[in-house]
Design an enzyme around this catalytic site. Structure first.
Site, PDB file in Angstrom:
ATOM      1  N   LYS A 154       0.791  -1.355   0.076  1.00  0.00           N
ATOM      2  CA  LYS A 154      -0.056   0.008   0.063  1.00  0.00           C
ATOM      3  C   LYS A 154       0.846   1.262   0.048  1.00  0.00           C
ATOM      4  O   LYS A 154       1.783   1.276  -0.766  1.00  0.00           O
ATOM      5  CB  LYS A 154      -1.020   0.074   1.193  1.00  0.00           C
ATOM      6  CG  LYS A 154      -2.074  -1.470   1.036  1.00  0.00           C
ATOM      7  CD  LYS A 154      -2.722  -1.276   2.075  1.00  0.00           C
ATOM      8  CE  LYS A 154      -1.961  -2.457   3.303  1.00  0.00           C
ATOM      9  NZ  LYS A 154      -2.784  -2.932   4.416  1.00  0.00           N
ATOM     10  N   ASP A 190      -4.663  -8.334   9.417  1.00  0.00           N
ATOM     11  CA  ASP A 190      -6.127  -7.742   9.534  1.00  0.00           C
ATOM     12  C   ASP A 190      -7.161  -8.920   9.133  1.00  0.00           C
ATOM     13  O   ASP A 190      -8.263  -9.006   9.692  1.00  0.00           O
ATOM     14  CB  ASP A 190      -6.550  -6.592   8.820  1.00  0.00           C
ATOM     15  CG  ASP A 190      -5.924  -6.526   7.393  1.00  0.00           C
ATOM     16  OD1 ASP A 190      -5.238  -7.218   6.838  1.00  0.00           O
ATOM     17  OD2 ASP A 190      -6.055  -5.371   6.676  1.00  0.00           O
TER      18      ASP A 190
HETATM   19  C1  BGC Z   1      -1.189  -6.650   2.777  1.00  0.00           C
HETATM   20  C2  BGC Z   1      -2.173  -7.480   3.557  1.00  0.00           C
HETATM   21  C3  BGC Z   1      -3.236  -6.849   4.106  1.00  0.00           C
HETATM   22  C4  BGC Z   1      -4.073  -6.198   3.079  1.00  0.00           C
HETATM   23  C5  BGC Z   1      -5.380  -5.710   3.526  1.00  0.00           C
HETATM   24  C6  BGC Z   1      -2.340  -5.729   1.704  1.00  0.00           C
HETATM   25  O1  BGC Z   1      -1.635  -4.894   0.936  1.00  0.00           O
HETATM   26  O2  BGC Z   1      -0.171  -7.088   2.031  1.00  0.00           O
HETATM   27  O3  BGC Z   1      -1.188  -7.904   4.731  1.00  0.00           O
HETATM   28  O4  BGC Z   1      -4.092  -7.939   4.826  1.00  0.00           O
HETATM   29  O5  BGC Z   1      -3.297  -5.376   2.259  1.00  0.00           O
HETATM   30  O6  BGC Z   1      -5.238  -4.623   4.305  1.00  0.00           O
END
Ligand code: BGC
Length: 428
Positions: A154, A190
């Protein structure tokens, strides 16, 4: 070129047939297998050291939720018979500079926010509290409390955190902040929190999914009876079109999180923006107007607003176009914009359904049992038609057996679930 012809062209890029989805399910299973065997795979299949809750957990716990748009702190009370009460919630917007600064700045921000929360909620520092830490990034856990960040996803890129134990970084930051009443009892992704939150009251729940800023899923692996964090956002065995390729190249993590870039809230708007820029540049759309959709202008929230305009003349879309300097748009142009958004979001929903199908059929190839899929995230909650299209796609894939898969929106799941995980761990 007529608007119909333009649409056909975009459709050819974004259409995914049900057969293509079936192939995707097969490829997903292959990658799951390789990941579980620790071979090279785009799916990390990370062990979590968490099992489902029994519903007997009790007490007051703190939960931290890091990884979406806001950083949140919650106090959760677990009562008798699987009852959960969120008593206090604090939301803190993480400044972009902190997300992308140093690890120390990020963890200081977290500790300061916890401090503010303890004061504002009048919890104070006298009573000891066990805390569950939801850390929504790929991490290699060594036990229920400790985990090493594998890579950021992200919008996060704080330096000096990759390869480090994030629990230790949090403990150090709490110490710097002078907080000694808080004990970290559990660390979880999460998706895991979401699944545990639902399974606290529903024993059929064996999948947890987030469709939000990012996307990911966890499930209960039958061979080990533990929860595995798939990190499905990184799945890369999908047909990419020229926009996907361009979008990936321009991103902060080229080659990574390929499926996430086709599905999640952080990325969908950017994909539509690329299609629009292309059509404008080749003078197929908004001709004779100096329209420009530069990077970051078209967000996923905007897409969802465009799609939810049900007025006959698409007046909301018109207002939006006016606001960015495309005045006097024709109805046909507005309808075209709406259809383009639909094509991109529909593909996202169909891929989401196929990934979900892959996870459920990995556990239960013939869909003999009921499976509750606990889902949270703004995209699932707010994007028009998300659940409906997933259900329709599951029916295309499984016929009436799709009825065995129940989708349940588990709001605040990541926060509540990690409190339950902390409760299990603290009493273990
Ligand atoms: C992360 C995950 C996370 C998901 C939702 C992804 O970018 O790598 O670990 O569960 O986003 O938040």
């Amino acid at each position: 070129m007529t608007n119909d012809a333009i649409l056909k062209k975009v459709k050819a890029d974004f259409d995914l047939s049900t057969n293509a989805l079936r192939e995707m399910v097969g490829a997903f299973h292959d990658e799951m297998r390789l990941g579980l065997e620790s071979q090279v795979s785009s799916l990390k299949m990370l062990p979590t050291f968490v099992d489902r809750a029994s519903g007997d957990e009790r007490g007051r716990f703190l939960a931290l939720d890091l990884g979406g748009t806001n950083f949140r702190v919650l106090q959760v009370q677990l009562g008798s018979g699987g009852q959960v009460k969120v008593e206090h919630v604090g939301k803190y917007i993480i400044p972009r500079a902190v997300m992308r600064g140093t690890g120390e700045q990020l963890f200081n921000f977290i500790a300061q926010s916890i401090d503010t929360f303890l004061v504002d909620s009048r919890i104070g520092y006298d009573e000891k509290r066990d805390l569950g830490f939801t850390f929504s990034f790929p991490m290699k856990q060594t036990d229920i409390v400790n985990g090493i960040l594998i890579n950021w996803t992200k919008d996060f890129s704080a330096s000096g955190v990759v390869g480090k134990n994030v629990t230790k970084l949090l403990i150090a930051a709490l110490k710097r902040q002078g907080i000694d009443s808080v004990e970290i009892a559990a660390l979880a992704n999460d998706t895991v929190g979401t699944m545990v939150a639902r399974s606290y009251q529903d024993q059929d729940c064996d999948v947890g999914i987030i469709f939000g800023t990012g996307t990911n899923a966890c499930y209960r692996e039958p061979s080990t009876e533990t929860i595995v964090n798939i990190e499905w956002g990184n799945f890369n065995k999908l047909p990419l079109n020229r926009y996907d390729v361009k979008h990936d190249k321009a991103s902060g993590n080229p080659g990574k999180q390929v499926m996430e870039k086709m599905i999640s809230g952080m990325y969908l708007g950017g994909l539509v923006q690329l299609v629009l820029s292309d059509l404008i540049q080749t003078r197929l759309m908004f001709k004779n107007r100096r329209a420009k959709f530069s990077k970051g202008v078209f967000t996923t929230t905007r897409m969802s607003q465009v799609e939810s305009d049900t007025s006959r003349k698409l007046t909301k879309v018109e207002d939006y176009l006016d606001s960015i300097g495309i005045i006097d748009s024709a109805l046909a142009e507005r309808a075209l914009l709406q259809r383009i958004c639909e094509l991109v979001s529909r593909r996202a929903m169909r891929i989401s359904a196929a990934a979900m199908s892959a996870v459920v059929t990995w556990m239960d190839p013939e869909l003999k049992d009921n499976h509750t899929v606990a889902i949270d995230g703004t995209l699932y909650e707010r994007y028009p038609g998300f659940k409906k299209t997933i259900l329709a796609t599951l029916t295309q894939l499984h016929g009436k057996d799709a009825g065995k898969i129940k989708l349940v929106h588990t709001k605040d799941g990541s926060g509540i679930g990690v409190a339950v995980v902390a409760a299990v761990a603290a009493h273990a």
